[in-house]
Design an enzyme around this catalytic site. Structure first.
Site, short mmCIF file in Angstrom:
data_model
loop_
_atom_site.label_atom_id
_atom_site.label_comp_id
_atom_site.label_asym_id
_atom_site.label_seq_id
_atom_site.Cartn_x
_atom_site.Cartn_y
_atom_site.Cartn_z
N HIS A 166 0.84 -1.21 0.00
CA HIS A 166 0.00 0.00 0.00
C HIS A 166 0.87 1.25 0.00
O HIS A 166 2.09 1.17 0.11
CB HIS A 166 -0.92 0.00 1.22
CG HIS A 166 -0.18 0.27 2.51
ND1 HIS A 166 0.59 -0.68 3.13
CD2 HIS A 166 -0.08 1.39 3.30
CE1 HIS A 166 1.12 -0.17 4.24
NE2 HIS A 166 0.74 1.09 4.36
N HIS A 183 0.40 5.86 0.97
CA HIS A 183 -0.48 6.92 1.48
C HIS A 183 0.20 8.26 1.29
O HIS A 183 1.40 8.33 1.02
CB HIS A 183 -0.87 6.70 2.93
CG HIS A 183 0.17 5.97 3.74
ND1 HIS A 183 1.31 6.57 4.20
CD2 HIS A 183 0.24 4.67 4.14
CE1 HIS A 183 2.03 5.69 4.86
NE2 HIS A 183 1.42 4.52 4.84
N GLU A 235 5.50 7.90 6.80
CA GLU A 235 5.30 6.93 7.90
C GLU A 235 6.60 6.68 8.64
O GLU A 235 7.61 6.36 8.04
CB GLU A 235 4.76 5.63 7.31
CG GLU A 235 4.68 4.46 8.28
CD GLU A 235 4.07 3.21 7.62
OE1 GLU A 235 3.08 3.34 6.89
OE2 GLU A 235 4.62 2.10 7.82
N HIS A 245 4.85 0.35 0.06
CA HIS A 245 5.57 -0.49 1.03
C HIS A 245 4.70 -1.62 1.56
O HIS A 245 3.49 -1.64 1.33
CB HIS A 245 6.09 0.38 2.18
CG HIS A 245 5.04 1.21 2.86
ND1 HIS A 245 4.63 2.43 2.36
CD2 HIS A 245 4.29 1.01 3.97
CE1 HIS A 245 3.70 2.94 3.14
NE2 HIS A 245 3.46 2.10 4.13
N GLU A 284 -5.97 5.40 9.12
CA GLU A 284 -5.42 4.10 8.73
C GLU A 284 -6.37 3.35 7.79
O GLU A 284 -5.94 2.49 7.01
CB GLU A 284 -5.13 3.29 10.00
CG GLU A 284 -4.66 1.87 9.80
CD GLU A 284 -3.31 1.73 9.11
OE1 GLU A 284 -2.56 2.71 9.01
OE2 GLU A 284 -3.02 0.61 8.66
MN MN Z 1 1.88 2.47 5.57
#
Ligand code: MN
Ligand code: MN
Length: 382
Positions: A89, A91, A95, A134, A157
């Site tokens: 995934h 985003h 992170e 990742h 999330e």
């Molecule tokens: Mn992630």
């Protein structure tokens, strides 16, 4: 049993009460007399977060929704059994993560097409800049649990970009055209996202990424707990930021151990809000907001604390075990100002005039001041 009685004022609680909870926050039931004015909540426990239960693991989050003062950063606590996968995934947010227990295999692709894979364990961290695809997988007996930090309090999330969700939302003939294969081959694609699911336990003696993939020249992981600590009077400090982990351009952190009775000294952070995560022990924090306002909070393992940028604060170990905690910031560098260092670097006569100390006490105080930072003061009964 703690009661809101202080200096002959107040009274006991005779109505309904949650005693377990009150015992966890004695300074919230009976605030010190120095607390004053209104300050929004700076505390949330992951125990109160919704838990998303999936095959082989779970996730729970603390974002601006759970804790409105969690503006700069959001946190996710996640568990993956051995072999369980947090699926491929990406985003919008960067992170950062700290492994709390166990071991984990991570993969990430960089902008130049370089692939990175690493097997890491308790005390290690990773950082994925914005948008990098990742994956995470629990490895070793018992898998792993970790704390994820995202550089925006609005992170959710449940709204990341997932491989399986994307393919489920794309016409099959387009998927087939993309991979230059027959549509029938994709009949078995999942109809919805997998998110966390049980995978085959990987052989960690060999790389998981293909041997013909080019290797990234960047370092996405770092051994934070293996760093030799700054040993101070009342504990240990380990700092990680772009100084020793260059890729982590938006998140800086300190891993702090405070011995029983010791005090993470009065200080503030000029560059970012502090997002504190308590790993063990019992701590007391007073947040000073200026304008005559301050409020005291009690924290223990699994709790999240917030200290907005530049607000004065301390962390006092009020339990019998060491306090272990992370101070996390949306910033490239860890920065703080120490009250004691500041006063030790200011004109002594001026300092004395501020504090109204009697003559002999004033001299003793001035002599004790040092123009240095001493982040954790040991438990001293002078
Ligand atoms: Mn992630
Ligand atoms: Mn701090």
């Amino acid at each position: 049993m703690v009661a809101p009685i202080r200096d002959g004022k107040g009274s006991d609680i005779i109505g309904p009460r949650n005693i377990e909870r009150e015992n966890q926050g004695p300074d919230m039931v009976r605030p010190p007399s120095t607390d004053s004015g209104s300050l929004p909540p700076m505390k949330w426990s992951f125990s109160d977060s919704h838990v998303r239960i999936e095959e082989g693991g779970w996730a729970r989050q603390t974002t601006i929704v759970e804790l409105p003062t969690s503006v700069d950063l959001a946190g996710v606590n996640m568990r993956l059994e051995e072999g369980a996968i947090r699926e491929l995934h990406w985003h919008k947010e960067a992170e950062w993560a700290y492994i709390l227990e166990g071991s984990c295999r991570i993969t990430v692709l960089d902008l130049e097409g370089g692939s990175y894979e690493d097997d890491i364990s308790k005390g290690d961290i990773w950082y994925f800049p914005t948008g990098r695809p990742h994956s995470l997988q629990g490895i070793g007996k018992g898998g792993c649990e970790f704390l994820l930090i995202f550089d925006d309090g609005h992170f959710d999330e449940n709204s990341t970009f997932l491989l399986t969700d994307w393919l489920a939302r794309t016409p099959k003939e387009v998927v087939a055209k993309n991979f230059q294969l027959f549509p029938k081959l994709f009949d078995s694609l999942s109809e919805k996202e997998k998110y966390i699911f049980q995978g085959k336990v990987p052989n960690t003696n060999v790389p998981g990424i293909p041997h013909n993939a080019s290797r990234s020249k960047y370092r996405f992981t770092h051994k934070l707990l293996a760093q030799s600590p700054m040993k101070v009077g009342g504990g240990e400090v380990r700092i990680v930021d772009t100084g020793n982990f260059p890729i982590s351009s938006t998140v800086a952190a300190a891993h702090v151990i405070i011995e029983p009775g010791a005090l993470r000294e009065l200080h503030w952070h000029p560059n970012a809000d502090e997002w504190s995560y308590f790993i063990s022990g019992k701590a007391r924090v007073t947040v000073f907001a200026g304008g005559g306002i301050s409020r005291t909070f009690d924290y223990q393992a699994g709790d999240v604390g917030i200290v907005p940028r530049s607000m004065g604060h301390y962390v006092e170990n009020v339990g019998s075990e060491p306090v272990e905690m992370l101070e996390v910031f949306r910033a490239p560098k860890f920065e703080d100002f120490s009250l004691a260092q500041w006063l030790g670097s200011s004109p002594p006569q001026m300092v004395i005039e501020h504090l109204n100390l009697k003559k002999n006490d004033a001299l003793k105080f001035i002599e004790s001041l040092q123009p240095i930072k001493d982040p954790i003061k040991k438990n001293s009964k002078l």
